[in-house]
Design an enzyme around this catalytic site. Structure first.
Site: not given
Length: 414
Positions: A142, A384, A387
């Site tokens: 991702s 997070d 990312h």
């Protein structure tokens, strides 16, 4: 007599009108036939359907000896970001930090300045000319998908709106097509590069990860004919110190050290490259590990947080956090050094290490859903820090990729 002449004129006008209607109708039928059968008359082509040589100026050339991966982050509030989040319809919720509620936007205005040279300004039309009749594919997890979306947004924002584009989801691929150039920018989900039980495009979260160390056969069916391949594989390996592996049979599964497994996996991938890739027509890149910022004590001693509420890059240019594994970097260097074909390394790790401010933090998603109010109040467990927000750090990765493609084009074509 007058009445007779009037009737005759009326009949003549009726016949002329009928002929005119029939002629127009026949013309429309003929044109529809020609369009549908792609013969005879065609619509005027777009100016971008005609190949135009790419001119690379001196200002766009990387000076000899300049390492574009060494430099500093410079505040640039006028010409950055290169696109706006709200103007790129291809971003997923994982990266749309402003839309998800992030209030500061400083992270969008930093430009990477290499020591000793400048990166060329990204030019979507020039990139499309270089990609005409070609496929460019990002392969990985991702984080790599974020780099794909960044590239799509960079292109979408810098080409005229008259150029037709489309995005199709063909799991495990995404395909962004630029029609007039017959070019595509693609993404392929393969978090371990080799085959694994996490290869499903959406249903890939498993507690016990299992990889097949000796095969890329399933994936490589999609890679073989691609002109430019950009590989990445790191964060999925870092789940635990060990990982379950097999060489084919599910009856024989071993649990081994992650770094040992990574070496074998990368060797399997490298063997496929050497036996399959055509270096005269295909280009291969490998993106080094994208760093994480999970522990704030690493850049601010005495604290116990993470990337949450960080709004500025780290100033110390040599900073290296524990989220980046030196053993993995060494393995990559060893394996690539054994190859008979050239693989260009996009060494984005050090420059990205400095960007503790660029992650979604609590303004991302988990398991496909935005964080709840309760989860946002617990950034220690839910932020997070893996990312990246877009626009943001991955745009710089693509700026460097663009610069290297431009440099290679200049050497081989001009």
């Amino acid at each position: 007599m007058t009445t007779t002449r009037q009737h005759q004129r009326m009949r003549l006008l009726f016949r002329l009108s009928l002929v005119s209607v029939l002629t127009v109708g026949a013309s429309r039928v003929a044109l529809d036939y020609l369009r549908n059968n792609d013969v005879g008359i065609k619509l005027m082509p777009s100016e971008y359907t005609i190949r135009v040589p790419v001119e690379v100026s001196e200002e766009e050339t990387i000076e000899d000896g300049c390492d574009v991966f060494k430099g500093r982050w410079v505040w640039e509030n006028e010409s950055y970001p290169l696109y706006e989040e709200e103007n790129c319809p291809f971003l997923v919720k994982q990266t749309t930090c402003l839309r998800n509620g992030r209030r500061d936007s400083f992270y969008r205005h930093w430009r990477w300045q290499p020591d000793g040279c400048d990166l060329p300004r990204f030019n979507g039309i020039k990139l499309m000319e270089m990609l005409r009749d070609k496929r460019l594919m990002f392969v990985g997890d991702s984080v790599q998908r974020g780099m794909f979306e960044s590239m799509v947004c960079l292109v979408h924002s810098s080409i005229p709106s008259s150029v037709k584009t489309s995005l199709r989801r063909i799991p495990p691929r995404k395909v962004f097509k630029i029609e007039e150039f017959n070019a595509s920018i693609e993404y392929y989900w393969a978090p371990f590069i080799i085959e694994s039980i996490s290869d499903h495009a959406t249903n890939h979260t498993v507690h016990k990860r299992l990889v097949r160390l000796n095969s890329v056969a399933k994936h490589s069916q999609e890679w073989g004919g691609v002109d430019i391949l950009i590989f990445e594989s790191y964060i999925w390996w870092m789940y635990k110190p060990t990982i379950n592996v097999t060489y084919g049979s599910l009856d024989k599964i071993e649990e081994i050290n992650v770094t040992a497994a990574y070496r074998v996996a990368l060797q399997t991938w490298a063997n496929w490259l050497d036996s399959t890739m055509n270096p005269s027509t295909q280009k291969i890149f490998f993106v080094t590990m994208s760093p994480t910022h999970l522990w704030s004590w690493e850049w601010r001693p005495g604290t116990n947080g993470n990337c949450f509420n960080e709004t500025r890059p780290i100033k110390e240019s040599s900073y290296w956090g524990t989220g980046s594994n030196l053993d993995i970097m060494g393995i990559l260097e060893d394996i690539l050094g054994q190859l008979t074909i050239n693989v260009t390394v996009l060494n984005i790790t050090q420059l990205s290490e400095l960007r503790k401010d660029g992650h979604p933090s609590i303004y991302g998603e988990r398991k496909g859903k935005l964080l709840t109010k309760e989860q946002k109040l617990d950034p220690k467990n839910y932020a997070d820090c893996i990312h990246w927000c877009l626009p943001g750090v991955p745009d710089t990765w693509n700026e460097i990729l663009y610069a290297l493609l431009l440099q290679d084009y200049r050497v081989h074509v001009q």
